[in-house]
Design a protein around this motif. Structure first.
Motif, PDB file in Angstrom:
ATOM      1  N   LEU A 199     -45.160  68.127 -91.205  1.00 15.41           N
ATOM      2  CA  LEU A 199     -44.962  68.746 -92.513  1.00 15.41           C
ATOM      3  C   LEU A 199     -43.565  69.353 -92.658  1.00 15.41           C
ATOM      4  CD1 LEU A 199     -46.431  69.642 -95.123  1.00 15.41           C
ATOM      5  CD2 LEU A 199     -46.997  71.730 -93.951  1.00 15.41           C
ATOM      6  N   PHE A 203     -47.125  65.564 -96.078  1.00 18.07           N
ATOM      7  CA  PHE A 203     -48.163  66.536 -96.383  1.00 18.07           C
ATOM      8  C   PHE A 203     -49.471  66.068 -95.763  1.00 18.07           C
ATOM      9  CE2 PHE A 203     -50.484  68.732-100.083  1.00 18.07           C
ATOM     10  CZ  PHE A 203     -50.835  69.748 -99.233  1.00 18.07           C
ATOM     11  N   MET A 229     -48.036  54.686 -95.407  1.00 15.35           N
ATOM     12  CA  MET A 229     -46.626  55.068 -95.393  1.00 15.35           C
ATOM     13  C   MET A 229     -46.027  55.175 -96.786  1.00 15.35           C
ATOM     14  SD  MET A 229     -44.948  55.771 -92.711  1.00 15.35           S
ATOM     15  CE  MET A 229     -46.231  56.902 -92.446  1.00 15.35           C
ATOM     16  N   ARG A 237     -46.843  59.313-101.375  1.00 18.56           N
ATOM     17  CA  ARG A 237     -45.972  60.474-101.376  1.00 18.56           C
ATOM     18  C   ARG A 237     -46.811  61.745-101.584  1.00 18.56           C
ATOM     19  NH1 ARG A 237     -46.188  62.512-106.400  1.00 18.56           N
ATOM     20  NH2 ARG A 237     -46.672  60.999-107.994  1.00 18.56           N
ATOM     21  N   ASP A 261     -48.722  64.771-102.626  1.00 13.50           N
ATOM     22  CA  ASP A 261     -50.113  65.173-102.665  1.00 13.50           C
ATOM     23  C   ASP A 261     -51.063  64.025-102.366  1.00 13.50           C
ATOM     24  OD1 ASP A 261     -49.306  67.626-103.275  1.00 13.50           O
ATOM     25  OD2 ASP A 261     -49.500  67.372-105.434  1.00 13.50           O
ATOM     26  N   TYR A 262     -50.653  62.808-102.713  1.00 15.12           N
ATOM     27  CA  TYR A 262     -51.526  61.677-102.423  1.00 15.12           C
ATOM     28  C   TYR A 262     -51.700  61.532-100.924  1.00 15.12           C
ATOM     29  CZ  TYR A 262     -51.293  60.212-107.232  1.00 15.12           C
ATOM     30  OH  TYR A 262     -51.418  60.164-108.583  1.00 15.12           O
ATOM     31  N   ILE A 290     -54.175  64.127 -99.909  1.00 16.65           N
ATOM     32  CA  ILE A 290     -55.576  63.877-100.222  1.00 16.65           C
ATOM     33  C   ILE A 290     -56.122  62.734 -99.373  1.00 16.65           C
ATOM     34  CG2 ILE A 290     -55.322  62.296-102.178  1.00 16.65           C
ATOM     35  CD1 ILE A 290     -57.584  65.239-102.311  1.00 16.65           C
ATOM     36  N   LEU A 350     -56.772  64.146 -96.030  1.00 12.68           N
ATOM     37  CA  LEU A 350     -57.987  64.967 -96.144  1.00 12.68           C
ATOM     38  C   LEU A 350     -59.224  64.076 -96.078  1.00 12.68           C
ATOM     39  CD1 LEU A 350     -58.457  67.778 -98.730  1.00 12.68           C
ATOM     40  CD2 LEU A 350     -60.242  66.157 -98.421  1.00 12.68           C
ATOM     41  N   ILE A 381     -57.391  73.243 -92.728  1.00 11.04           N
ATOM     42  CA  ILE A 381     -56.851  74.232 -93.667  1.00 11.04           C
ATOM     43  C   ILE A 381     -56.326  75.445 -92.921  1.00 11.04           C
ATOM     44  CG2 ILE A 381     -57.549  75.831 -95.477  1.00 11.04           C
ATOM     45  CD1 ILE A 381     -59.226  73.615 -96.614  1.00 11.04           C
ATOM     46  N   LEU A 385     -52.973  74.545 -91.498  1.00 11.92           N
ATOM     47  CA  LEU A 385     -51.983  74.545 -92.583  1.00 11.92           C
ATOM     48  C   LEU A 385     -51.595  75.974 -92.954  1.00 11.92           C
ATOM     49  CD1 LEU A 385     -50.573  72.635 -94.608  1.00 11.92           C
ATOM     50  CD2 LEU A 385     -52.437  73.085 -96.170  1.00 11.92           C
ATOM     51  N   SER A 386     -52.598  76.844 -93.052  1.00 11.09           N
ATOM     52  CA  SER A 386     -52.301  78.229 -93.408  1.00 11.09           C
ATOM     53  C   SER A 386     -51.465  78.898 -92.327  1.00 11.09           C
ATOM     54  CB  SER A 386     -53.593  79.023 -93.595  1.00 11.09           C
ATOM     55  OG  SER A 386     -54.486  78.314 -94.371  1.00 11.09           O
ATOM     56  N   ILE A 401     -47.862  77.716 -92.800  1.00 13.41           N
ATOM     57  CA  ILE A 401     -47.197  78.220 -94.009  1.00 13.41           C
ATOM     58  C   ILE A 401     -47.040  79.738 -93.955  1.00 13.41           C
ATOM     59  CG2 ILE A 401     -47.278  78.301 -96.504  1.00 13.41           C
ATOM     60  CD1 ILE A 401     -47.020  75.550 -95.634  1.00 13.41           C
ATOM     61  N   LEU A 449     -40.762  66.086-104.270  1.00 12.36           N
ATOM     62  CA  LEU A 449     -41.159  64.993-105.143  1.00 12.36           C
ATOM     63  C   LEU A 449     -40.064  63.998-105.358  1.00 12.36           C
ATOM     64  CD1 LEU A 449     -43.109  67.044-107.636  1.00 12.36           C
ATOM     65  CD2 LEU A 449     -43.936  65.243-106.188  1.00 12.36           C
TER      66      LEU A 449
END
Lengths: 369, 521
Positions: free
Chosen positions: B236, B242, B295, B298, B300-301, B304, B307, B434, B437-438, B441, B515
């Motif tokens: 990340l 992401f 690959m 990008r 958020d995709y 998800i 995930l 999660i 990730l937390s 961050i 982005l």
């Protein structure tokens, strides 16, 4: 000299995914076709009424997913963030509806009958309408405050920051609900007229297929709400402003649109839709607890991505599609019903790999993309 | 002007009142007064209720805070006092309304615990200060008074004399510090940093054998999350991918060690060390398999999809389909304990193992970050197109980041499974991803001290604060939001400046750096 000899392998190296992707796709497609062939043509174990039942269940759950997915898509289209706490907004709506039904169940209406009727049994239509109004209002308020407290100060921050804030808000709301209402799973008290499981009965091949009242209510209402939302976004001034803000915040502000107010209203609308979905979920599935919003939330986000994020018809289609796949998939592929979520996620991954912007294509502003 | 003051301060008071109602509804007031009474030396038995006087202390502190926070900075002294008073009165009014409802419930003996689980009669009675109906006006008086006092306190502590006093203290402290540093011999100032490191190292080596198995358990948890955090940070923070599915890779490591080391379901007994290697390799393969098809995605995709991948792995582990292979929902018990030089492991040796693993991970991370690879990753993160134009093989490096990150996750998973002697599907839920990730961050992206601090704050503190057990997830959620509002760069931000954001902040404020690296392939 050397560079010439080196160039061909470099070209192939870049094409890992170009080779892998078709192979992956053919494998998945082949597997699906093989299983479909096995189940539908070779085994023929399931008759038409079973398929009908699954189809109905899929449409109902699809309507709920679609409503929640619209909330994700609206917010994502404008703010470019995953509103991770959206599922919890739905949970709040479910609880609000639950409490309304508990209250209306508790009020006795004077009636001629010997056992006194409760308000919700005597006037089912009014109490259902009330429940939807209360659920939507409370969830809309939750969405409004969520944005105001947890997201608005982070408007300009890099995008991971609001995501973490959303995750935090989701944790907070879940645990607040758990502490307030206890972790116990409660039964939704439907008005007697639309008790769960009751409905119109069709006789097909000598077996009964029940079309439940709650299912019809859920499906019809979700379609109506979706049409209403679509008209609102396309025809009204507010919808126009929302589209303007989604495509370019700065220019929209220059044109005299109050961006903050529009973002607030977007959260209110998406919260209201989630609240309606929550009440439907409670009425149809009958269970309410603090964790009720989590899985539908994630699935609905999947649905929003499936349809193309930022795209409202896409979210509707994605939600319906996901509901149907989840319901029909395990049977159609002849695998355990435990794996329905796996099917949903695999389909999502496959679609994203081959069509990264969703089925209907994403609608995002040029500037952001 | 005056209306404005009334509006803002009454809004403050309203907020405080509503928050207090919420706290009462979740029984937080009982917990807080129990803590206060313990602090003041009166022990409260578990399950018993504290005395009313401690409740009063809690309410007084809360009321002072309400008055304090309503006081603005600019106005005159009398206006400030007025602000505090108005805030206190508003809080009081809200609480009176709430108190009347509570009193009504108490009088009619209506039990609402079926709906609001915390609202028992004892709890209501303590909130009404044990005075029943008379408690309502008393509460109003209390909040009015404390609001005024809070305002006065704020004025007093923010006044010129106090701030001058503060400045002089600060100056004195910095003077003393300067004189100390100048007085110290040169090698101390030069190598002082290293000496602190040395002390920390010595503490790390000594403490695990001293402080008991529970602390070792907590320490191990923190250490494993540091390793996981480093793995995630490579994906990340360095290469800008992401990833929310790190639990899947964690599971691969854990299940490899578990399956190769337990009597059931396969009866394999490979020993810990070879299977740890297998676990790392499996995680790398998992990262590769995950990475190859996606690959092109990008932002958020990617998030998800990963995930979804994590959830797929968890559901598969939980299903009947793989029961014969992986033990199904029951998981894998009785994982064989590793031995080192013929000696079996106990909690202390696990602590040392985790320290070594952590040290290796941190070392590798620093080497990677400073290397050509690390720079390639950062260039991909900053701008994919430019990176490609300058000759960076974007796909290769992205895959490499996924694989190396996965290796760290696999390592952590392997140690985790062996240490718990058990692993099951519930150890690898979305919550793990999660949480990691937390950790990254909250600690600070691309900052190792930040990740250590973050994993201590998010994993260690909640374990140590078992007192607050019921409220810890609630507080955790609120803290995450609060942290992001107050310190979005994390507890210990990385020293490397984020060039992209600084350079572009004037021109394109709301365009996100992540982005712009679209249009791969």
């Amino acid at each position: 000299m050397e560079s010439k000899t080196k160039s061909p392998p470099k070209l192939t190296r870049r094409n890992y995914s170009k080779i892998i992707r078709p192979i992956f796709g053919i494998l998945v497609l082949g597997y699906i076709l093989w299983r479909l062939y096995e189940v539908l043509i070779v085994q023929q174990a399931y008759s038409i009424e079973i398929w009908l039942r699954l189809l109905i269940a899929g449409l109902i759950i699809g309507g709920v997913y679609a409503l929640i997915a619209i909330g994700y898509t609206l917010v994502y289209g404008i703010l470019f963030m995953i509103n991770f706490a959206h599922g919890e907004v739905m949970m709040i709506g479910t609880f609000a509806g639950y409490f309304l039904f508990e209250v209306t169940k508790g009020i006795n209406v004077a009636s001629a009958g010997n056992p006194p009727l409760s308000f919700s049994d005597a006037y089912p239509l009014i109490s259902v309408i009330l429940a939807f109004i209360v659920g939507m209002t409370v969830a809309a308020a939750a969405g409004f405050f969520l944005e105001k407290i947890a997201y608005r100060p982070l408007r300009k921050a890099p995008r991971l920051i609001p995501l973490i804030s959303a995750i935090g808000a989701s944790f907070f709301l879940q645990n607040a609900a758990q502490l307030l209402f206890s972790p116990q799973v409660r039964d939704y008290t439907n008005p007697a007229a639309i008790a769960r499981g009751s409905g119109w009965t069709l006789i097909i091949n000598d077996s009964r297929v029940v079309i439940t009242y709650t299912g019809v209510l859920t499906f019809v209402l979700s379609i109506l709400l979706m049409i209403g939302l679509y008209l609102m976004v396309q025809k009204t001034k507010l919808g126009k402003a929302m589209r303007a803000v989604a495509s370019d915040k700065n220019t929209a502000a220059l044109m005299g649109i109050d961006v903050d107010a529009i973002v607030s209203r977007t959260f209110i609308i998406s919260g209201a839709l989630a609240g309606a979905a929550g009440v439907m979920w409670g009425l149809h599935n009958g269970l309410v607890h603090f964790f009720v919003g989590f899985l539908p939330g994630i699935k609905a986000f999947t649905a929003a991505v499936l349809g193309g994020i930022g795209n409202i018809p896409g979210a509707m289609l994605g939600g319906m599609f996901l509901g149907l796949v989840e319901s029909l998939g395990p049977t159609a592929l002849g695998i355990s019903y435990q794996l329905k979520d796996v099917i949903a996620f695999v389909i999502m991954i496959v679609i994203l790999i081959f069509r990264p912007s969703g089925i209907l294509g994403e609608v995002l502003s040029e500037e952001k993309v | 002007m005056n209306k404005d003051i009334i509006r803002t301060s009454s809004r403050k008071g309203l907020l405080f009142g509503i928050v207090l109602i919420f706290l009462v509804l979740i029984n937080f007031h009982i917990m807080a007064s129990t803590m206060i009474s313990k602090l003041l030396g009166t022990n409260v038995l578990r399950g018993a209720f504290p005395e009313v006087r401690f409740m009063i202390i809690f309410l007084v502190i809360y009321g002072l805070w309400a008055g304090w926070s309503a006081v603005s900075r600019e106005n005159k002294t009398t206006t400030k006092l007025l602000e505090g008073l108005i805030s206190g009165i508003t809080t009081g009014i809200v609480i009176v309304l709430f108190g009347l409802i509570l009193f009504f419930l108490l009088e009619t003996q209506t039990d609402v615990r079926r709906y609001l689980t915390a609202l028992s009669f004892v709890s209501i009675n303590i909130f009404l200060l044990g005075l029943r109906g008379a408690g309502v006006p008393v509460l109003f008086g209390l909040f009015t008074l404390t609001g005024l006092l809070g305002g006065a306190l704020a004025i007093g502590l923010r006044s010129k004399t106090v701030s001058n006093f503060k400045h002089s203290i600060k100056a004195f402290v910095s003077n003393v510090r300067q004189s100390i540093t100048s007085a110290l011999p040169e090698f101390v100032t030069k190598y002082g940093k290293y000496m602190i490191y040395l002390v920390l190292l010595a503490l790390l080596l000594l403490l695990p054998s001293r402080w008991g198995s529970y602390n070792n358990f907590v320490f191990g948890m923190v250490g494993l999350y540091v390793i996981l955090g480093i793995g995630l940070n490579i994906m990340l923070g360095l290469s800008g991918q992401f990833m929310i599915g790190i639990a899947a890779l964690f599971a691969m490591g854990a299940y490899s060690v578990a399956l190769l080391n337990s009597p059931f379901p396969h009866g394999l007994m490979w020993g810990f060390w070879p299977s740890l290697v297998v676990g790392v390799v499996m995680a790398v393969i998992g990262g590769l398999l995950l990475g190859l098809p996606i690959m092109r995605l990008r932002g958020d995709y990617l998030g998800i999809v990963t995930l979804g991948f994590g959830e797929i792995i968890r559901i598969l582990l939980n299903s009947d389909l793989l029961t014969d292979l992986t033990g199904g929902p029951r998981g894998i018990q009785n994982i064989q304990q590793p031995t080192f030089l013929g000696r079996p492991f106990n909690d202390v040796s696990y602590a040392y193992l985790i320290i070594v693993a952590m040290a290796v991970s941190i070392f590798l991370y620093y080497r990677l970050e400073k290397s050509r690879t690390g720079r390639a990753w950062l260039s991909i993160k900053e701008d994919t197109l430019v990176a490609r134009a300058t000759g960076v093989d974007v796909q290769k490096y992205k895959l490499l980041a996924l694989c190396i990150g996965a290796a760290f996750a696999g390592l952590a998973g392997g140690i985790f499974a062996a240490r718990n002697q058990f692993t099951g599907p519930n150890d690898h839920t979305l919550m793990v991803s999660i949480n990691v990730l937390s950790v990254v961050i909250v600690g600070g992206l691309n900052s190792i001290p930040g990740i250590i601090l973050g994993s201590f704050a998010l994993r260690g503190l909640p374990e140590l604060l078992r007192e607050l057990e019921t409220y810890r997830l609630l507080v955790f959620g609120a803290l995450l939001v609060f942290m992001m509002l107050v310190r979005p760069d994390g507890l210990w931000p990385s020293s490397r400046p984020n060039l992209e954001e600084k350079g572009s902040s004037d021109l394109k404020e709301d365009i996100d750096p992540d982005l712009e690296g679209r249009g791969n392939d």
